[in-house]
Scaffold this motif. Structure first.
Motif, PDB file in Angstrom:
ATOM      1  N   GLY A 136      10.821  -8.183  -2.405  1.00  0.00           N
ATOM      2  CA  GLY A 136       9.956  -7.833  -3.529  1.00  0.00           C
ATOM      3  C   GLY A 136       9.082  -6.619  -3.306  1.00  0.00           C
ATOM      4  N   VAL A 137       9.147  -6.003  -2.131  1.00  0.00           N
ATOM      5  CA  VAL A 137       8.313  -4.825  -1.848  1.00  0.00           C
ATOM      6  C   VAL A 137       9.043  -3.583  -2.354  1.00  0.00           C
ATOM      7  N   MET A 138       8.407  -2.874  -3.289  1.00  0.00           N
ATOM      8  CA  MET A 138       9.084  -1.742  -3.937  1.00  0.00           C
ATOM      9  C   MET A 138       8.283  -0.452  -3.910  1.00  0.00           C
ATOM     10  N   ASP A 139       6.997  -0.531  -3.642  1.00  0.00           N
ATOM     11  CA  ASP A 139       6.179   0.678  -3.646  1.00  0.00           C
ATOM     12  C   ASP A 139       5.155   0.620  -2.512  1.00  0.00           C
ATOM     13  N   GLY A 140       4.361   1.692  -2.405  1.00  0.00           N
ATOM     14  CA  GLY A 140       3.401   1.754  -1.326  1.00  0.00           C
ATOM     15  C   GLY A 140       2.313   0.712  -1.416  1.00  0.00           C
ATOM     16  N   HIS A 141       2.001   0.269  -2.620  1.00  0.00           N
ATOM     17  CA  HIS A 141       1.006  -0.791  -2.776  1.00  0.00           C
ATOM     18  C   HIS A 141       1.531  -2.094  -2.171  1.00  0.00           C
ATOM     19  N   GLY A 142       2.834  -2.354  -2.363  1.00  0.00           N
ATOM     20  CA  GLY A 142       3.433  -3.530  -1.747  1.00  0.00           C
ATOM     21  C   GLY A 142       3.484  -3.433  -0.237  1.00  0.00           C
ATOM     22  N   VAL A 143       3.768  -2.226   0.271  1.00  0.00           N
ATOM     23  CA  VAL A 143       3.768  -2.028   1.719  1.00  0.00           C
ATOM     24  C   VAL A 143       2.378  -2.299   2.283  1.00  0.00           C
ATOM     25  N   ARG A 144       1.349  -1.748   1.625  1.00  0.00           N
ATOM     26  CA  ARG A 144      -0.021  -1.975   2.084  1.00  0.00           C
ATOM     27  C   ARG A 144      -0.360  -3.460   2.062  1.00  0.00           C
ATOM     28  N   ALA A 145       0.085  -4.168   1.030  1.00  0.00           N
ATOM     29  CA  ALA A 145      -0.177  -5.613   0.963  1.00  0.00           C
ATOM     30  C   ALA A 145       0.477  -6.333   2.130  1.00  0.00           C
ATOM     31  N   ALA A 146       1.709  -5.934   2.471  1.00  0.00           N
ATOM     32  CA  ALA A 146       2.401  -6.560   3.599  1.00  0.00           C
ATOM     33  C   ALA A 146       1.638  -6.333   4.898  1.00  0.00           C
ATOM     34  N   LEU A 147       1.125  -5.133   5.085  1.00  0.00           N
ATOM     35  CA  LEU A 147       0.340  -4.842   6.284  1.00  0.00           C
ATOM     36  C   LEU A 147      -0.949  -5.659   6.300  1.00  0.00           C
ATOM     37  N   ASP A 148      -1.558  -5.824   5.137  1.00  0.00           N
ATOM     38  CA  ASP A 148      -2.777  -6.624   5.048  1.00  0.00           C
ATOM     39  C   ASP A 148      -2.511  -8.091   5.373  1.00  0.00           C
ATOM     40  N   LEU A 149      -1.279  -8.537   5.174  1.00  0.00           N
ATOM     41  CA  LEU A 149      -0.903  -9.908   5.523  1.00  0.00           C
ATOM     42  C   LEU A 149      -0.696 -10.075   7.023  1.00  0.00           C
ATOM     43  N   GLY A 150      -0.681  -8.964   7.747  1.00  0.00           N
ATOM     44  CA  GLY A 150      -0.493  -9.025   9.190  1.00  0.00           C
ATOM     45  C   GLY A 150       0.857  -8.538   9.662  1.00  0.00           C
ATOM     46  N   ALA A 151       1.732  -8.127   8.732  1.00  0.00           N
ATOM     47  CA  ALA A 151       3.025  -7.581   9.134  1.00  0.00           C
ATOM     48  C   ALA A 151       2.834  -6.218   9.786  1.00  0.00           C
ATOM     49  N   ILE A 152       3.734  -5.850  10.686  1.00  0.00           N
ATOM     50  CA  ILE A 152       3.667  -4.523  11.306  1.00  0.00           C
ATOM     51  C   ILE A 152       4.366  -3.486  10.442  1.00  0.00           C
ATOM     52  N   ALA A 153       5.217  -3.941   9.517  1.00  0.00           N
ATOM     53  CA  ALA A 153       5.960  -3.034   8.649  1.00  0.00           C
ATOM     54  C   ALA A 153       6.509  -3.836   7.480  1.00  0.00           C
ATOM     55  N   ALA A 154       6.988  -3.119   6.467  1.00  0.00           N
ATOM     56  CA  ALA A 154       7.679  -3.738   5.345  1.00  0.00           C
ATOM     57  C   ALA A 154       9.103  -3.210   5.311  1.00  0.00           C
ATOM     58  N   GLN A 155      10.032  -4.089   4.972  1.00  0.00           N
ATOM     59  CA  GLN A 155      11.430  -3.696   4.835  1.00  0.00           C
ATOM     60  C   GLN A 155      11.785  -3.663   3.357  1.00  0.00           C
ATOM     61  N   ASP A 180      11.957  11.911  -0.505  1.00  0.00           N
ATOM     62  CA  ASP A 180      10.891  11.961  -1.508  1.00  0.00           C
ATOM     63  C   ASP A 180      10.318  10.571  -1.762  1.00  0.00           C
ATOM     64  N   LEU A 181      11.198   9.563  -1.740  1.00  0.00           N
ATOM     65  CA  LEU A 181      10.725   8.200  -1.950  1.00  0.00           C
ATOM     66  C   LEU A 181       9.812   7.769  -0.805  1.00  0.00           C
ATOM     67  N   VAL A 182      10.192   8.064   0.422  1.00  0.00           N
ATOM     68  CA  VAL A 182       9.335   7.711   1.555  1.00  0.00           C
ATOM     69  C   VAL A 182       7.988   8.411   1.434  1.00  0.00           C
ATOM     70  N   ALA A 183       7.995   9.690   1.059  1.00  0.00           N
ATOM     71  CA  ALA A 183       6.737  10.428   0.904  1.00  0.00           C
ATOM     72  C   ALA A 183       5.871   9.807  -0.187  1.00  0.00           C
ATOM     73  N   LEU A 184       6.503   9.387  -1.272  1.00  0.00           N
ATOM     74  CA  LEU A 184       5.751   8.756  -2.352  1.00  0.00           C
ATOM     75  C   LEU A 184       5.186   7.409  -1.904  1.00  0.00           C
ATOM     76  N   LEU A 185       5.955   6.652  -1.149  1.00  0.00           N
ATOM     77  CA  LEU A 185       5.468   5.371  -0.629  1.00  0.00           C
ATOM     78  C   LEU A 185       4.225   5.580   0.234  1.00  0.00           C
ATOM     79  N   VAL A 186       4.239   6.627   1.041  1.00  0.00           N
ATOM     80  CA  VAL A 186       3.082   6.932   1.878  1.00  0.00           C
ATOM     81  C   VAL A 186       1.871   7.276   1.017  1.00  0.00           C
ATOM     82  N   GLU A 187       2.084   8.071  -0.023  1.00  0.00           N
ATOM     83  CA  GLU A 187       0.987   8.422  -0.929  1.00  0.00           C
ATOM     84  C   GLU A 187       0.409   7.177  -1.596  1.00  0.00           C
ATOM     85  N   GLU A 188       1.286   6.289  -2.024  1.00  0.00           N
ATOM     86  CA  GLU A 188       0.828   5.067  -2.691  1.00  0.00           C
ATOM     87  C   GLU A 188       0.094   4.155  -1.722  1.00  0.00           C
ATOM     88  N   MET A 189       0.561   4.081  -0.488  1.00  0.00           N
ATOM     89  CA  MET A 189      -0.150   3.292   0.512  1.00  0.00           C
ATOM     90  C   MET A 189      -1.565   3.816   0.689  1.00  0.00           C
TER      91      MET A 189
END
Length: 360
Positions: free
Chosen positions: A216-235, A337-346
């Motif tokens: 369910g992780v699709m954008d940088g906000h989801g990646v940040r949420a995963a990190l906030d849960l204690g994950a080291i990364a999101a797949q 470009d998607l990775v760069a956008l994910l970083v911006e959103e994070m």
């Protein structure tokens, strides 16, 4: 986050290994962007896998992940397989075709594939990951001795505990939202259907391994949420399907951009294992099916034959179009470009400007 530092990653994102969609070009673009690209070799043999790895090494000198299927040897039943082919016969007839005379186990499990092990020991990918189960101790020790970091998926805490005891370096918490095949070690066992949020927190607390959140992780906000849960990364898998470097065809992309993306379903009908995808014609037929389905990957042999028959008549609604519950959030961008956008959103979700600071 020692694991990420060991891999020299600057972005805590892993592109999920998606058989039939991931390509060396996609994995390389992701890895070259500071994240971890992945290929899946579970649907090919050792020679095919070596070709993919060689192509990847031409495109990147950074770490990448090679994913393998470690499914149990299927239990064959001539009766079940014959009844399944009989049930599918009217679908084949729709396309002026006939089902195969017999079925075969089209994918060899890494648990039984000595040639694949030898190839991995020769090519030494930095990360090797496992889906559907764990290889035996001798294979794990051999890969570790070759310098490979090992990762396995888990859909519940018991599978994560098994991963730790087996010597894995990290575990992927595959939530029920995730697209593609469920990584359940026992596909016929009870599925607790834990979502990504709950499963990630449980494994962070109890697994004793670094946790990678998936589903369910699709954008940088989801990646940040995963990190906030204690994950080291999101797949992320579905997020990369619409990248031009992926192998997804036009029919797949059209379906991903349609209303079907809002209604992904879990089905066994295509491959014989539970998998989440877009609700196409074959998936909808499977909802009403009462015939026993052969185990994975035997059922996949029939599913692929049906898809080929349908495509020969211009119908693309019978193949595997895997996607997770976040599918409506998919974006069509080059992978870098998607990775760069994910970083911006994070950064935006964290209240900071984007940064190229290294993950440590």
């Amino acid at each position: 986050m020692t694991l990420l530092a060991d891999l020299d990653l600057t972005v805590p994102i892993i592109q999920a290994p998606m058989a039939g969609v991931s390509t060396p070009a996609l994995a390389a673009a992701v890895s070259n962007s500071g994240a971890l690209g992945s290929i899946s070799v579970g649907a090919t043999d050792a020679a095919g896998a070596a070709t993919m790895i060689d192509a990847l090494k031409v495109l990147t000198d950074r770490a990448f992940n090679v994913n393998l299927f470690v499914h149990a040897t299927p239990v064959r039943s001539a009766v079940v397989e014959a009844e399944w082919l009989q049930a599918l016969a009217p679908l084949f007839e729709t396309f002026d075709s006939r089902p195969p005379e017999a079925l075969s186990a089209i994918y060899k499990s890494f648990a039984d594939d000595d040639d694949m092990l030898a190839m991995l020991l020769a090519t030494r990918p930095r990360v090797v990951s496992f889906h559907f189960g764990l290889p035996d101790d001798s294979r794990i020790r051999a890969l570790k001795a070759a310098g490979c970091l090992l990762v396995s998926s888990a859909t519940n805490p018991d599978e994560a505990t098994a991963a730790r005891k087996a010597g894995m370096d990290a575990v992927v918490a595959q939530g029920y939202e995730a697209g593609g095949h469920r990584g359940m070690f026992d596909p016929d066992g009870d599925d607790s259907q834990l979502g990504t949020l709950a499963l990630t927190r449980l494994l962070v607390r109890d697994a004793g391994l670094p946790v990678i959140a998936a589903g369910g992780v699709m954008d940088g906000h989801g990646v940040r949420a995963a990190l906030d849960l204690g994950a080291i990364a999101a797949q992320l898998g579905t997020a990369f399907i619409a990248c031009p470097e992926s192998a997804a065809d036009e029919a797949y992309l059209r379906a991903l951009g349609s209303q079907a993306a809002h209604h992904t379903v879990m089905t066994r009908v295509i491959s014989g294992r539970p998998a989440r995808g877009l609700p196409n014609h074959f998936v909808r037929w499977g909802r009403d099916n009462t015939t026993s389905i052969p185990g994975y990957p035997i059922a996949y042999d029939a599913g692929k034959a049906l898809n080929q028959a349908a495509r020969s008549r211009g119908e693309a609604g019978y193949g595997a179009q895997w996607a997770g519950q976040g599918a409506p959030l998919a974006r069509s961008l080059p992978a870098a470009d998607l990775v760069a956008l994910l970083v911006e959103e994070m950064a935006a979700s964290d209240g900071h400007e984007p940064t190229n600071a290294r993950v440590t």
